[in-house]
Write a protein that holds these residues in place. Sequence first.
Motif, PDB file in Angstrom:
ATOM      1  N   VAL A 234       0.913  -1.335  -0.038  1.00 20.75           N
ATOM      2  CA  VAL A 234      -0.009  -0.029  -0.049  1.00 20.75           C
ATOM      3  C   VAL A 234       0.871   1.243   0.011  1.00 20.75           C
ATOM      4  CG1 VAL A 234      -1.745   1.260   1.421  1.00 20.75           C
ATOM      5  CG2 VAL A 234      -1.877  -1.125   1.085  1.00 20.75           C
ATOM      6  N   PHE A 235       2.000   1.395   0.740  1.00 19.96           N
ATOM      7  CA  PHE A 235       2.960   2.226   0.699  1.00 19.96           C
ATOM      8  C   PHE A 235       3.467   2.747  -0.706  1.00 19.96           C
ATOM      9  CE2 PHE A 235       7.435   3.464   0.740  1.00 19.96           C
ATOM     10  CZ  PHE A 235       7.343   4.884   1.176  1.00 19.96           C
ATOM     11  N   LEU A 236       4.024   1.604  -1.305  1.00 20.53           N
ATOM     12  CA  LEU A 236       4.439   1.976  -2.753  1.00 20.53           C
ATOM     13  C   LEU A 236       3.291   2.336  -3.619  1.00 20.53           C
ATOM     14  CD1 LEU A 236       6.872  -1.066  -2.791  1.00 20.53           C
ATOM     15  CD2 LEU A 236       7.351   1.331  -2.535  1.00 20.53           C
ATOM     16  N   LEU A 237       1.965   1.852  -3.488  1.00 20.33           N
ATOM     17  CA  LEU A 237       0.839   2.508  -4.347  1.00 20.33           C
ATOM     18  C   LEU A 237       0.554   3.911  -3.931  1.00 20.33           C
ATOM     19  CD1 LEU A 237      -1.345  -0.445  -4.304  1.00 20.33           C
ATOM     20  CD2 LEU A 237      -0.020   0.193  -6.126  1.00 20.33           C
ATOM     21  N   SER A 238       1.098   4.364  -2.877  1.00 22.73           N
ATOM     22  CA  SER A 238       0.393   5.822  -2.133  1.00 22.73           C
ATOM     23  C   SER A 238       1.234   7.025  -2.885  1.00 22.73           C
ATOM     24  CB  SER A 238       0.417   5.577  -0.799  1.00 22.73           C
ATOM     25  OG  SER A 238       1.840   5.839  -0.184  1.00 22.73           O
ATOM     26  N   PRO A 239       0.675   8.278  -2.529  1.00 18.29           N
ATOM     27  CA  PRO A 239       1.524   9.210  -2.866  1.00 18.29           C
ATOM     28  C   PRO A 239       2.750   9.508  -2.091  1.00 18.29           C
ATOM     29  CG  PRO A 239      -1.100   9.755  -2.828  1.00 18.29           C
ATOM     30  CD  PRO A 239      -0.839   8.332  -2.109  1.00 18.29           C
ATOM     31  N   ALA A 240       2.953   8.854  -1.017  1.00 17.80           N
ATOM     32  CA  ALA A 240       3.976   8.921  -0.205  1.00 17.80           C
ATOM     33  C   ALA A 240       4.996   8.379  -1.008  1.00 17.80           C
ATOM     34  CB  ALA A 240       3.976   8.335   1.087  1.00 17.80           C
ATOM     35  N   ALA A 241       4.917   7.581  -1.880  1.00 20.07           N
ATOM     36  CA  ALA A 241       6.266   6.838  -2.574  1.00 20.07           C
ATOM     37  C   ALA A 241       6.133   7.611  -4.250  1.00 20.07           C
ATOM     38  CB  ALA A 241       5.775   5.297  -2.813  1.00 20.07           C
ATOM     39  N   SER A 242       5.812   8.850  -4.294  1.00 20.69           N
ATOM     40  CA  SER A 242       5.850   9.413  -5.674  1.00 20.69           C
ATOM     41  C   SER A 242       7.208   9.665  -6.033  1.00 20.69           C
ATOM     42  CB  SER A 242       4.978  10.661  -5.477  1.00 20.69           C
ATOM     43  OG  SER A 242       5.692  11.715  -4.616  1.00 20.69           O
ATOM     44  N   PHE A 243       8.231   9.360  -5.416  1.00 20.47           N
ATOM     45  CA  PHE A 243       9.485   9.511  -6.110  1.00 20.47           C
ATOM     46  C   PHE A 243      10.337   8.103  -6.030  1.00 20.47           C
ATOM     47  CE2 PHE A 243      13.765  11.786  -6.468  1.00 20.47           C
ATOM     48  CZ  PHE A 243      13.789  12.033  -7.887  1.00 20.47           C
ATOM     49  N   ILE A 244       9.626   6.968  -5.597  1.00 20.30           N
ATOM     50  CA  ILE A 244      10.272   5.661  -5.473  1.00 20.30           C
ATOM     51  C   ILE A 244       9.851   5.021  -6.747  1.00 20.30           C
ATOM     52  CG2 ILE A 244      10.412   3.535  -4.179  1.00 20.30           C
ATOM     53  CD1 ILE A 244       9.683   5.381  -1.748  1.00 20.30           C
ATOM     54  N   SER A 245      10.977   4.529  -7.517  1.00 21.70           N
ATOM     55  CA  SER A 245      10.274   3.563  -8.812  1.00 21.70           C
ATOM     56  C   SER A 245      11.570   2.887  -8.825  1.00 21.70           C
ATOM     57  CB  SER A 245      10.057   4.565  -9.812  1.00 21.70           C
ATOM     58  OG  SER A 245       9.205   3.738 -10.719  1.00 21.70           O
ATOM     59  N   GLY A 246      11.487   1.518  -9.315  1.00 20.00           N
ATOM     60  CA  GLY A 246      12.529   0.607  -9.703  1.00 20.00           C
ATOM     61  C   GLY A 246      12.995  -0.202  -8.382  1.00 20.00           C
ATOM     62  N   SER A 247      12.564   0.202  -7.534  1.00 15.32           N
ATOM     63  CA  SER A 247      13.000  -0.456  -6.075  1.00 15.32           C
ATOM     64  C   SER A 247      12.309  -1.671  -5.836  1.00 15.32           C
ATOM     65  CB  SER A 247      12.858   0.534  -4.800  1.00 15.32           C
ATOM     66  OG  SER A 247      13.606   1.751  -5.130  1.00 15.32           O
ATOM     67  N   THR A 248      12.917  -2.470  -4.734  1.00 12.06           N
ATOM     68  CA  THR A 248      12.471  -3.453  -4.429  1.00 12.06           C
ATOM     69  C   THR A 248      12.408  -3.503  -2.491  1.00 12.06           C
ATOM     70  OG1 THR A 248      13.173  -5.084  -6.169  1.00 12.06           O
ATOM     71  CG2 THR A 248      12.533  -6.230  -4.069  1.00 12.06           C
ATOM     72  N   LEU A 249      11.310  -3.510  -2.036  1.00  9.20           N
ATOM     73  CA  LEU A 249      11.118  -3.484  -0.848  1.00  9.20           C
ATOM     74  C   LEU A 249      11.136  -4.928  -0.088  1.00  9.20           C
ATOM     75  CD1 LEU A 249      10.468  -1.915   1.889  1.00  9.20           C
ATOM     76  CD2 LEU A 249       8.239  -1.810   1.284  1.00  9.20           C
ATOM     77  N   ARG A 250      12.072  -5.265   0.538  1.00  4.06           N
ATOM     78  CA  ARG A 250      12.260  -6.387   1.473  1.00  4.06           C
ATOM     79  C   ARG A 250      11.432  -6.703   2.485  1.00  4.06           C
ATOM     80  NH1 ARG A 250      18.063  -6.870   1.916  1.00  4.06           N
ATOM     81  NH2 ARG A 250      17.200  -8.017   3.960  1.00  4.06           N
ATOM     82  N   ILE A 251      10.639  -7.515   3.048  1.00  2.82           N
ATOM     83  CA  ILE A 251       9.911  -7.673   4.004  1.00  2.82           C
ATOM     84  C   ILE A 251      10.030  -9.001   4.531  1.00  2.82           C
ATOM     85  CG2 ILE A 251       7.530  -7.432   5.290  1.00  2.82           C
ATOM     86  CD1 ILE A 251       6.783  -5.553   2.932  1.00  2.82           C
ATOM     87  N   ASP A 252      11.174  -8.998   5.434  1.00  2.73           N
ATOM     88  CA  ASP A 252      11.812 -10.291   5.697  1.00  2.73           C
ATOM     89  C   ASP A 252      12.394 -10.367   6.877  1.00  2.73           C
ATOM     90  OD1 ASP A 252      14.173  -9.080   5.200  1.00  2.73           O
ATOM     91  OD2 ASP A 252      14.249  -9.729   3.161  1.00  2.73           O
TER      92      ASP A 252
END
Length: 294
Positions: A234-252
Amino acid sequence: MSYASVFAPGLFAGKVVVVTGGGSGIGRCVAHELSALGATLALVGRKLEKLQAVQAELAEDGGSATIHICDIRQEDTVKQTVVDILAQHGRIDGLVNNAGGQYMTPLEAISAKGWEAVVHSNLTGGFLMSRECYTQTMAKHGGAIVNIVADMWGSMPGMGHSGAARAGMVSFTETAAVEWANRGVRVNAVAPGYIASSGMDHYPAEMAPMVREMAKTVPLGRFGTEAETAAGIVFLLSPAASFISGSTLRIDGARPQARLGYPMRVADEKAQARDGIKPFNGFHRAKLPKVFTV
């Protein structure tokens, strides 16, 4: 009860988000969170009864979703599915490529047919859904795509076909982020580690002891929750991530950083709970996989 999201109410009001594999597990969870935040959902999957069950849950909670039967491995079917979604909703603002699957087997025992099936499910299908959402709608008004991959850093013994496909999806994510940026489309990935998801209920019974021991290899000392994964998506879909692209967020829980020769100092989950440090689980309909209740 309702979904206890950490994000602002109404964050996705007026937005249409497609979730593949939306009938169970992480896909079901993220659909609930997005719906609770005001999004209209288009649930995509192969099994009608699963999608209908989630659609009914969302309606009970005050949300709205359409359902679309689709084998994401079939190009013509994917094209028509996106056409149908647009006919019902007019646009697509977000895509969560969650559908996928694999089975455990050593590399030498994987047939060409088995290899292709897993690669098509975990790589080709995500590419086709992304391409069609981009060409049919996002190229005109922008959007955000989140691809779900896996903890494949280092290796995936017993699941080499899945590891190869997931690594390919990370590369696709990085390339699409560059090629589609000029149209206002962001493309990122989320890599869940050991997550206590309903998918574990389909593991063979003989795997249960091994699964329960897996938390000992995670520095944070536990499995993650579906809600912790959904929050990253949800964060990566949200406006808060508007300058994030091409990244992989690990949740591990830092599991890939564990190293042979370094003494594992695994967090004590019970001690953390006493100190008020608990896993985040805002999903009001979440159920613990059976492997942890026997």
